[in-house]
Design an enzyme around this catalytic site. Structure first.
Site: not given
Lengths: 358, 358
Positions: A169, A101, A193
């Site tokens: 993030d 990521w 999530k």
């Protein structure tokens, strides 16, 4: 049918109470005779939903007043580009490279400005969180990825960036633990999530950074637009925002972020204990002190046994245990909505499997 | 409670059959024991949903094979910028100016290239579709807004652009009528009026245009990314795509686009007849030959009567009849999911109101 436990890395399960409430209200929201999906985003019924979602987010997370809360679209992947487009053009930023990521965020940032890699764990396949970061004195911001779903590593504590805004993030661990906003300039997270369905991205950004955003961007890509219009410049993803509001109410009911954090600690401990107490049958892949409480990655004695483990688990209702294709092995994602019961059921299965497959 | 009819310009109502099916399946999709919102977008269950949605769109709309079908986020408003970012940098395009939506598209295009206004109805407050368009020989594309929700005007026939690709914002009338793809290079539409909930944007684009898109854009803003990855570069808005699939099945059940078009013609005729046969009590605001079949705009003899009309209508279950604040008056939006019964109930109310409020 038997209860299923979804250990996928995302989209993840949602709290049953939330899903039931959504089902009950799906054809008739608030007694208006229409679904929340079927009314104008400018109607007072939807406005009360988005306002309540924002208020609950602010209260639960302790968002300081000088931050805007925005509901955007496009996932964290769009933020990887939108952030540097707004803040980095012609400037430099520090990025910490912790896995897949972070890598994507870095790639997009390089399109707009200079990226200094302040630290990286690439040398050990992203199995740890780098310490001894080298920050640039002239960095516009420092970017970190709070939790890496593939490597299964997580910042237990964020670096002190002094006066340089820290941008995080938090797609895979937002609302899983308390946050100290001291250094923070912005956090962002895809919802799917921990806080809602796919299709909405939460962005929380400090006002001075919003004011400093690049001028002349296309309207939808400027944070200024969304902050000024309170996420209503155009039609927002109404249903997904409604689900976030329900999830926030569920977190309130549990006792807020401190309570969720405690439950998440228990869940992670139970699973890591099952790994560590297996006499070496299961092996965690992440550096112990950097282990993620959201994505627990582990190996079995052989790839054959891993395949057997994943298949047998699936048969009895544990799905999504296969590790990411880039690293292999196994992974159990245990986001907020996964209860301790699900984790304990899995640890029991793991114990039995190890005995039967020596 | 009494049945409500939602005449809002959007988000609009969805077919009752679709909403009921979504409610039934909300906690247990396909017998898997989880919601469609709670499973990985890479799972075979979700893949079958997105594939079916695409196939049904292709079949119903008659999309030629050399076009990609993409499910994006950000609404038409993001497309206003994303389109010129991909196709217009350093080039020229023709835009037809028909109202508020065209204006927004033009504003964003000017950030990236040269815009020639090929025609405009601004002189008469966007109450008609301009003819005698002046196209540029070197235009990269011609952009039109198929239907303007505020002025209540609609292209009954699209201009012949020869070899120049025609790009159409169909946000407010996609799937309401058949399309001839002959000149078309791309169509795009936010879902929330005719095909689904807010939070997903349908983009259908010819392969040669995709190949010609600007290089070096941030990944999520390049059509190349989404065409190549079949809308799965990152997590798509799964639930909204699932609802689109259900809406496509509903359209199939009605008999496809020809059937929907016929119903929409009947609905619009009933409403415009009620206006035209009111002895001048109700006055349509759009040029008769350019009247929209989706958004029917009209005035009453005075603003006081308009206010009374809107309030009394609301009391008996007709909501969203207030015209857009920029033009005033009344507006009834009658997208696909609004049945003829709803329109006839409204015309009956209009007739009674006119009698009682001379």
């Amino acid at each position: 049918m038997a209860k299923k436990y979804n250990f996928y890395a995302g989209p993840a399960i949602l709290p049953q109470e939330v899903m039931k409430k959504a089902q009950e209200e799906l054809l008739d929201f608030n007694g208006i005779g229409l679904s929340i999906m079927e009314i104008s985003h400018r109607s007072k019924d939807f406005e009360s939903v988005i306002n309540a979602a924002e208020t609950k987010i602010r209260t639960l997370l302790g968002v300081p007043e000088n931050f805007a809360v925005m509901f955007l679209q496009g996932g964290a992947s769009l933020q990887f580009g939108m952030l540097p487009m707004n803040l980095l053009i012609g400037k430099k930023a520090d990025y910490v490279h912790t896995g897949e990521w972070a890598k994507k965020a870095i790639k997009e940032a390089k399109l707009f400005g200079t990226v200094n890699i302040a630290g990286s764990s690439e040398d050990k396949n992203f199995s740890y969180i780098p310490e001894n970061l080298t920050f640039s004195p002239d960095a516009r911001y420092v970017h970190v990825t709070s939790n890496e779903t593939i490597g299964g590593i997580q910042f237990s504590k964020f670096p002190d960036t002094g006066n340089v805004p820290l941008i995080i993030d938090m797609s895979s661990d937002i609302f899983s633990r308390k946050i100290d906003f001291k250094n923070i300039g912005m956090i962002y997270a895809g919802a799917q999530k921990n806080i809602g369905p796919a299709g909405v991205t939460l962005v929380i950004m400090r006002n001075d950074l919003i004011e400093a955003c690049t001028e002349g961007l296309t309207t939808m890509l400027s944070y200024k637009t969304h902050a000024k219009e309170k996420s209503m410049y155009n039609t927002p993803p109404c249903f997904a925002i409604y689900i976030i509001k329900l999830v926030m109410e569920w977190i309130e009911g549990l006792g807020g972020l401190a309570a969720i954090e405690e439950i998440n600690e228990k869940k992670a401990k139970a699973l890591y204990d099952a790994i560590d107490n297996s006499g070496g049958y299961y092996k965690g892949t992440a550096n112990v002190s950097d282990r993620s409480r959201m994505n627990v990655t582990f190996r079995l004695p052989s790839e054959e046994l891993e395949e057997k483990f994943i298949n047998e688990a699936k048969k009895v209702g544990f799905i999504g245990l296969k590790g990411h294709r880039s690293v292999g092995g196994c992974r159990a994602s245990i986001y907020n909505a996964m209860g301790l019961d699900g984790v304990l059921a899995l640890t029991q299965f793991m114990e039995n499997f190890a005995k039967e497959n020596k």
